[in-house]
Write an enzyme that holds these catalytic residues in place. Structure first.
Site, PDB file in Angstrom:
ATOM      1  N   ASP A  78      15.538  36.292 -28.333  1.00 34.13           N
ATOM      2  CA  ASP A  78      15.547  35.453 -29.544  1.00 34.13           C
ATOM      3  C   ASP A  78      14.147  34.946 -29.885  1.00 34.13           C
ATOM      4  O   ASP A  78      13.917  34.441 -30.985  1.00 34.13           O
ATOM      5  CB  ASP A  78      16.536  34.274 -29.392  1.00 34.13           C
ATOM      6  CG  ASP A  78      16.180  33.309 -28.266  1.00 34.13           C
ATOM      7  OD1 ASP A  78      15.215  33.551 -27.518  1.00 34.13           O
ATOM      8  OD2 ASP A  78      16.897  32.286 -28.127  1.00 34.13           O
ATOM      9  N   GLU A  79      13.196  35.088 -28.953  1.00 35.38           N
ATOM     10  CA  GLU A  79      11.837  34.600 -29.223  1.00 35.38           C
ATOM     11  C   GLU A  79      11.132  35.397 -30.311  1.00 35.38           C
ATOM     12  O   GLU A  79      10.106  34.964 -30.826  1.00 35.38           O
ATOM     13  CB  GLU A  79      10.997  34.624 -27.948  1.00 35.38           C
ATOM     14  CG  GLU A  79      11.471  33.624 -26.940  1.00 35.38           C
ATOM     15  CD  GLU A  79      10.399  33.252 -25.933  1.00 35.38           C
ATOM     16  OE1 GLU A  79       9.200  33.393 -26.229  1.00 35.38           O
ATOM     17  OE2 GLU A  79      10.780  32.821 -24.839  1.00 35.38           O
ATOM     18  N   TYR A 101       3.939  37.078 -25.288  1.00 36.08           N
ATOM     19  CA  TYR A 101       5.195  37.667 -24.813  1.00 36.08           C
ATOM     20  C   TYR A 101       6.082  38.042 -26.003  1.00 36.08           C
ATOM     21  O   TYR A 101       6.543  39.178 -26.134  1.00 36.08           O
ATOM     22  CB  TYR A 101       5.942  36.691 -23.888  1.00 36.08           C
ATOM     23  CG  TYR A 101       7.399  37.032 -23.729  1.00 36.08           C
ATOM     24  CD1 TYR A 101       7.780  38.215 -23.094  1.00 36.08           C
ATOM     25  CD2 TYR A 101       8.401  36.209 -24.253  1.00 36.08           C
ATOM     26  CE1 TYR A 101       9.131  38.545 -22.986  1.00 36.08           C
ATOM     27  CE2 TYR A 101       9.732  36.544 -24.143  1.00 36.08           C
ATOM     28  CZ  TYR A 101      10.094  37.711 -23.506  1.00 36.08           C
ATOM     29  OH  TYR A 101      11.411  38.055 -23.417  1.00 36.08           O
ATOM     30  N   LYS A 105       7.405  41.756 -27.478  1.00 37.46           N
ATOM     31  CA  LYS A 105       8.819  42.118 -27.634  1.00 37.46           C
ATOM     32  C   LYS A 105       9.117  42.510 -29.087  1.00 37.46           C
ATOM     33  O   LYS A 105       9.887  43.438 -29.341  1.00 37.46           O
ATOM     34  CB  LYS A 105       9.724  40.962 -27.203  1.00 37.46           C
ATOM     35  CG  LYS A 105       9.671  40.630 -25.720  1.00 37.46           C
ATOM     36  CD  LYS A 105      10.138  41.765 -24.827  1.00 37.46           C
ATOM     37  CE  LYS A 105      11.634  41.934 -24.841  1.00 37.46           C
ATOM     38  NZ  LYS A 105      12.064  42.991 -23.867  1.00 37.46           N
TER      39      LYS A 105
HETATM   40  P1  TYD Z   1      11.049  29.262 -19.695  1.00 39.81           P
HETATM   41  O1  TYD Z   1      12.077  29.355 -18.620  1.00 39.81           O
HETATM   42  O2  TYD Z   1       9.647  29.648 -19.359  1.00 39.81           O
HETATM   43  O3  TYD Z   1      11.605  30.120 -20.933  1.00 39.81           O
HETATM   44  P2  TYD Z   1      11.048  30.252 -22.459  1.00 39.81           P
HETATM   45  O4  TYD Z   1       9.672  29.755 -22.543  1.00 39.81           O
HETATM   46  O5  TYD Z   1      11.137  31.716 -22.677  1.00 39.81           O
HETATM   47  O6  TYD Z   1      12.020  29.499 -23.309  1.00 39.81           O
HETATM   48  O7  TYD Z   1      10.998  27.774 -20.259  1.00 39.81           O
HETATM   49  C1  TYD Z   1      12.131  27.154 -20.815  1.00 39.81           C
HETATM   50  C2  TYD Z   1      11.672  25.859 -21.430  1.00 39.81           C
HETATM   51  O8  TYD Z   1      11.233  24.978 -20.383  1.00 39.81           O
HETATM   52  C3  TYD Z   1      10.486  26.013 -22.365  1.00 39.81           C
HETATM   53  O9  TYD Z   1      10.629  25.108 -23.452  1.00 39.81           O
HETATM   54  C4  TYD Z   1       9.297  25.627 -21.507  1.00 39.81           C
HETATM   55  C5  TYD Z   1       9.857  24.585 -20.570  1.00 39.81           C
HETATM   56  N1  TYD Z   1       9.236  24.543 -19.227  1.00 39.81           N
HETATM   57  C6  TYD Z   1       8.841  23.297 -18.712  1.00 39.81           C
HETATM   58  O10 TYD Z   1       8.986  22.232 -19.372  1.00 39.81           O
HETATM   59  N2  TYD Z   1       8.277  23.272 -17.462  1.00 39.81           N
HETATM   60  C7  TYD Z   1       8.081  24.401 -16.721  1.00 39.81           C
HETATM   61  O11 TYD Z   1       7.545  24.316 -15.588  1.00 39.81           O
HETATM   62  C8  TYD Z   1       8.510  25.671 -17.253  1.00 39.81           C
HETATM   63  C9  TYD Z   1       8.314  26.950 -16.488  1.00 39.81           C
HETATM   64  C10 TYD Z   1       9.083  25.676 -18.526  1.00 39.81           C
END
Ligand code: TYD
Length: 293
Positions: A78-79, A101, A105
């Site tokens: 979805d990103e 990223y 994609k």
């Molecule tokens: P993530 O699991 O990296 O997935 P995505 O960025 O693809 O959504 O992160 C999920 C959410 O959590 C995202 O808004 C970033 C936040 N996050 C934190 O606040 N702290 C962290 O250490 C990480 C890895 C992500």
């Protein structure tokens, strides 16, 4: 499951043409899960994301075409829509990826659809929301938060923690991919959502609560550059194929926590490596400049 007679396991790089040719021989359908997936790492090493996610997908498309596969399902995200501040993205909406990223994609998807338009390779694309569950790499938010608490470390929440994600349990995501593979229409994209939106701070609080940890173990750290505030998809197109998520977030989270509690043998080394990268992260001054892969 490696000893199952119906399973043939080959390990190789999706960008390695010979390995992909060998893997694809005799296949009816291909499901492409292979990707570099972590946004934070894509900010540090964007070239690796182009190599695996874009070039690797190209290699796969070429071999799928030559092998005459009946279906190629490409797992996207979805990103690709970019941040959706209000409402929900539909499959026909334009793509606005905002980090390396997501850009890789989106680029891969364009190649996938071009093989449908140009060569009639029967492709399908799924755009899933944030997924969680057992065996997820501890660099991702939920396993990172769980394993940090289990090892006495705090949960680092980026910025104010009010960024919002939709959380889908891994088995629900697997059933969605199967549904699209079996019932999807070639040349089409399908959103996969859970309608279980939570701000990151609420996810962190639930994990603290379920582990009986100290609420003070949630710490706010500097935000991810270009952090997408919210993702949300309209998944009615997939619902029309007969799929619906089954796992409420708090149930899936409890199962995930139980799994990580019981499997430090699986996550300890992976987490140590991710931690080294986490503390070394410095988005602006990369140690190695971007070079062509
Ligand atoms: P993530 O699991 O990296 O997935 P995505 O960025 O693809 O959504 O992160 C999920 C959410 O959590 C995202 O808004 C970033 C936040 N996050 C934190 O606040 N702290 C962290 O250490 C990480 C890895 C992500």
């Amino acid at each position: 499951i490696l000893d199952q007679p119906r399973l043939h396991f080959l390990q190789g790089d999706i960008a390695d043409s010979a390995a992909v040719a060998e893997a694809i021989a005799g296949c009816q359908a291909v499901v492409n899960f292979a990707a570099e997936t972590h946004v934070d790492r894509s900010l540090l090493e964007p070239a690796a994301f182009v190599q695996t996610n874009v070039w690797g997908t190209m290699v796969l498309l070429e071999h799928a075409l030559r092998a005459g596969v009946q279906s190629l399902l490409h797992v996207s995200t979805d990103e690709v829509y970019g941040e959706i501040l209000i409402g929900r993205a539909r499959e026909t909406d334009p793509l606005h990826p905002r980090n390396p990223y997501a850009a890789s994609k989106a680029a891969a998807e364009h190649f996938v659809f071009s093989y449908w338009t140009s060569y009639r390779l029967p492709v399908l694309v799924t755009r899933g929301c944030n997924t969680y569950g057992p065996y997820q790499h501890p660099e991702k938010f939920i396993p990172l938060a769980i394993t940090n608490l289990l090892t006495g470390e705090p949960i680092p929440v980026y910025g104010d923690g009010f960024q919002e994600r939709d959380w889908l349990y891994v088995e629900d995501h697997c059933r969605a991919i199967w549904t699209v593979l079996v019932h999807g229409k070639p040349g089409q994209a399908y959103n996969i959502g859970a309608s279980q939106h939570r701000p990151n701070i609420a996810v962190a609080r639930s994990i603290v609560h379920l582990l009986g940890a100290d609420p003070a173990s949630i710490v706010h750290v500097s935000d991810r550059p270009g952090h997408d505030r919210r993702y949300a998809v309209d998944w009615s197109k997939l619902a029309a194929l007969g799929w619906a998520p089954r796992t409420p977030f708090e149930d899936g989270l409890a199962r995930t926590i139980a799994w990580y509690r019981s499997r430090p043998d699986w996550w300890t080394a992976r987490r140590d490596a991710a931690f080294a990268a986490y503390y070394a992260r410095n988005y602006r001054d990369r140690e190695t400049p971007v070079t062509q892969p």
